[in-house]
Motif scaffolding. Structure first.
Motif, PDB file in Angstrom:
ATOM      1  N   LEU A   5       0.884  -1.331  -0.211  1.00 11.05           N
ATOM      2  CA  LEU A   5       0.220   0.122  -0.045  1.00 11.05           C
ATOM      3  C   LEU A   5       0.911   1.097  -0.013  1.00 11.05           C
ATOM      4  O   LEU A   5       1.897   1.119   0.623  1.00 11.05           O
ATOM      5  CB  LEU A   5      -0.966  -0.056   1.047  1.00 11.05           C
ATOM      6  CG  LEU A   5      -2.129  -0.798   1.485  1.00 11.05           C
ATOM      7  CD1 LEU A   5      -2.431  -0.568   2.927  1.00 11.05           C
ATOM      8  CD2 LEU A   5      -3.021  -0.989   0.368  1.00 11.05           C
ATOM      9  N   LYS A   6       0.146   2.184  -0.526  1.00 14.48           N
ATOM     10  CA  LYS A   6       1.232   3.653  -0.767  1.00 14.48           C
ATOM     11  C   LYS A   6       0.371   4.498   0.344  1.00 14.48           C
ATOM     12  O   LYS A   6      -0.879   4.662   0.136  1.00 14.48           O
ATOM     13  CB  LYS A   6       1.325   4.084  -1.971  1.00 14.48           C
ATOM     14  CG  LYS A   6       2.095   3.530  -2.902  1.00 14.48           C
ATOM     15  CD  LYS A   6       2.473   4.150  -4.265  1.00 14.48           C
ATOM     16  CE  LYS A   6       3.351   3.401  -5.128  1.00 14.48           C
ATOM     17  NZ  LYS A   6       4.087   4.092  -6.264  1.00 14.48           N
ATOM     18  N   ILE A   7       0.825   4.815   1.410  1.00 13.72           N
ATOM     19  CA  ILE A   7       0.245   5.783   2.506  1.00 13.72           C
ATOM     20  C   ILE A   7       0.990   6.872   2.627  1.00 13.72           C
ATOM     21  O   ILE A   7       2.271   6.991   2.352  1.00 13.72           O
ATOM     22  CB  ILE A   7       0.020   4.868   3.969  1.00 13.72           C
ATOM     23  CG1 ILE A   7       1.127   4.306   4.531  1.00 13.72           C
ATOM     24  CG2 ILE A   7      -0.849   3.574   3.505  1.00 13.72           C
ATOM     25  CD1 ILE A   7       1.204   3.590   5.894  1.00 13.72           C
ATOM     26  N   LYS A   8       0.561   7.793   3.328  1.00 19.07           N
ATOM     27  CA  LYS A   8       1.183   8.802   3.881  1.00 19.07           C
ATOM     28  C   LYS A   8       0.889   8.976   5.336  1.00 19.07           C
ATOM     29  O   LYS A   8      -0.168   9.071   6.012  1.00 19.07           O
ATOM     30  CB  LYS A   8       0.704  10.227   3.118  1.00 19.07           C
ATOM     31  CG  LYS A   8       0.970  10.357   1.747  1.00 19.07           C
ATOM     32  CD  LYS A   8       0.126  11.513   1.323  1.00 19.07           C
ATOM     33  CE  LYS A   8       0.627  11.452  -0.369  1.00 19.07           C
ATOM     34  NZ  LYS A   8       0.040  12.533  -1.077  1.00 19.07           N
ATOM     35  N   ILE A   9       2.043   9.059   6.063  1.00 19.73           N
ATOM     36  CA  ILE A   9       2.175   9.216   7.585  1.00 19.73           C
ATOM     37  C   ILE A   9       2.671  10.564   8.132  1.00 19.73           C
ATOM     38  O   ILE A   9       3.587  11.054   7.428  1.00 19.73           O
ATOM     39  CB  ILE A   9       3.158   8.185   8.059  1.00 19.73           C
ATOM     40  CG1 ILE A   9       2.336   6.796   7.852  1.00 19.73           C
ATOM     41  CG2 ILE A   9       3.351   8.444   9.466  1.00 19.73           C
ATOM     42  CD1 ILE A   9       1.472   5.974   8.536  1.00 19.73           C
ATOM     43  N   SER A  10       1.965  11.448   8.950  1.00 16.73           N
ATOM     44  CA  SER A  10       2.309  12.660   9.360  1.00 16.73           C
ATOM     45  C   SER A  10       2.913  12.553  10.559  1.00 16.73           C
ATOM     46  O   SER A  10       2.224  12.019  11.538  1.00 16.73           O
ATOM     47  CB  SER A  10       0.891  13.458   9.245  1.00 16.73           C
ATOM     48  OG  SER A  10       1.319  14.828   9.694  1.00 16.73           O
ATOM     49  N   ILE A  11       4.235  12.991  10.627  1.00 21.28           N
ATOM     50  CA  ILE A  11       4.739  13.184  12.255  1.00 21.28           C
ATOM     51  C   ILE A  11       5.285  14.454  12.249  1.00 21.28           C
ATOM     52  O   ILE A  11       5.988  14.962  11.322  1.00 21.28           O
ATOM     53  CB  ILE A  11       5.955  12.035  12.266  1.00 21.28           C
ATOM     54  CG1 ILE A  11       5.298  10.770  12.127  1.00 21.28           C
ATOM     55  CG2 ILE A  11       6.563  12.123  13.476  1.00 21.28           C
ATOM     56  CD1 ILE A  11       6.389   9.590  12.054  1.00 21.28           C
ATOM     57  N   ALA A  12       5.109  15.091  13.370  1.00 18.04           N
ATOM     58  CA  ALA A  12       5.627  16.491  13.674  1.00 18.04           C
ATOM     59  C   ALA A  12       5.351  17.265  12.466  1.00 18.04           C
ATOM     60  O   ALA A  12       6.200  18.148  11.967  1.00 18.04           O
ATOM     61  CB  ALA A  12       7.182  16.440  13.878  1.00 18.04           C
ATOM     62  N   ASP A  13       4.034  17.413  12.022  1.00 15.76           N
ATOM     63  CA  ASP A  13       3.683  18.416  10.858  1.00 15.76           C
ATOM     64  C   ASP A  13       4.430  18.165   9.656  1.00 15.76           C
ATOM     65  O   ASP A  13       4.462  18.856   8.784  1.00 15.76           O
ATOM     66  CB  ASP A  13       3.767  19.875  11.194  1.00 15.76           C
ATOM     67  CG  ASP A  13       2.909  20.061  12.621  1.00 15.76           C
ATOM     68  OD1 ASP A  13       1.750  19.568  12.639  1.00 15.76           O
ATOM     69  OD2 ASP A  13       3.364  20.985  13.401  1.00 15.76           O
ATOM     70  N   ARG A  14       5.035  16.921   9.321  1.00 19.56           N
ATOM     71  CA  ARG A  14       5.439  16.618   8.125  1.00 19.56           C
ATOM     72  C   ARG A  14       5.171  15.338   7.615  1.00 19.56           C
ATOM     73  O   ARG A  14       4.631  14.498   8.446  1.00 19.56           O
ATOM     74  CB  ARG A  14       7.108  16.322   8.332  1.00 19.56           C
ATOM     75  CG  ARG A  14       7.930  17.754   8.708  1.00 19.56           C
ATOM     76  CD  ARG A  14       9.420  17.505   8.705  1.00 19.56           C
ATOM     77  NE  ARG A  14       9.835  17.653   7.643  1.00 19.56           N
ATOM     78  CZ  ARG A  14      11.348  17.796   7.098  1.00 19.56           C
ATOM     79  NH1 ARG A  14      11.876  17.535   8.062  1.00 19.56           N
ATOM     80  NH2 ARG A  14      11.511  17.743   5.818  1.00 19.56           N
ATOM     81  N   VAL A  15       4.680  15.176   6.383  1.00 19.85           N
ATOM     82  CA  VAL A  15       4.188  14.187   5.825  1.00 19.85           C
ATOM     83  C   VAL A  15       5.313  13.169   5.097  1.00 19.85           C
ATOM     84  O   VAL A  15       6.062  13.832   4.280  1.00 19.85           O
ATOM     85  CB  VAL A  15       3.123  14.506   4.678  1.00 19.85           C
ATOM     86  CG1 VAL A  15       2.447  13.388   3.856  1.00 19.85           C
ATOM     87  CG2 VAL A  15       1.951  15.477   5.219  1.00 19.85           C
TER      88      VAL A  15
END
Length: 96
Positions: A5-15
């Motif tokens: 799967l291609k997903i986008k994870i956000s951590i500390a306001d960065r994707v």
């Protein structure tokens, strides 16, 4: 069938775009939420100048939790072996 799967994870306001196994998606999303929650907690409780400092503290906290579990399991494992050895000795005496 492709299990990626291609997903986008956000951590500390960065994707961060990631390609992951389907079985990993839920764990990664949960981990990113925990990291963001921890970031907010550190920022609320401490005077933080830089996101890098907060991320370093998050990494340290997660790593220390993991290491503590490893230490606890090692201690529990040795105690279990000791108990099993005693039980085995008692069985040998009873059957012998």
């Amino acid at each position: 069938m492709n299990d990626k799967l291609k997903i986008k994870i956000s951590i500390a306001d960065r994707v961060y775009p990631l390609t992951v196994e389907m079985s990993q998606e839920e764990g990664l999303r949960s981990a990113s939420k925990k990291i963001d929650g921890m970031i907010k907690q550190f920022e609320a409780n401490y005077a933080v100048r830089d996101k890098q400092d907060v991320l370093a503290m998050c990494a340290l906290q997660f790593a220390s939790q993991l290491e503590q579990k490893s230490v606890d399991n090692a201690i529990d494992g040795s105690e279990s072996i000791e108990r099993l050895t005693k039980i085995n000795d008692l069985l040998d005496q009873y059957l012998g």
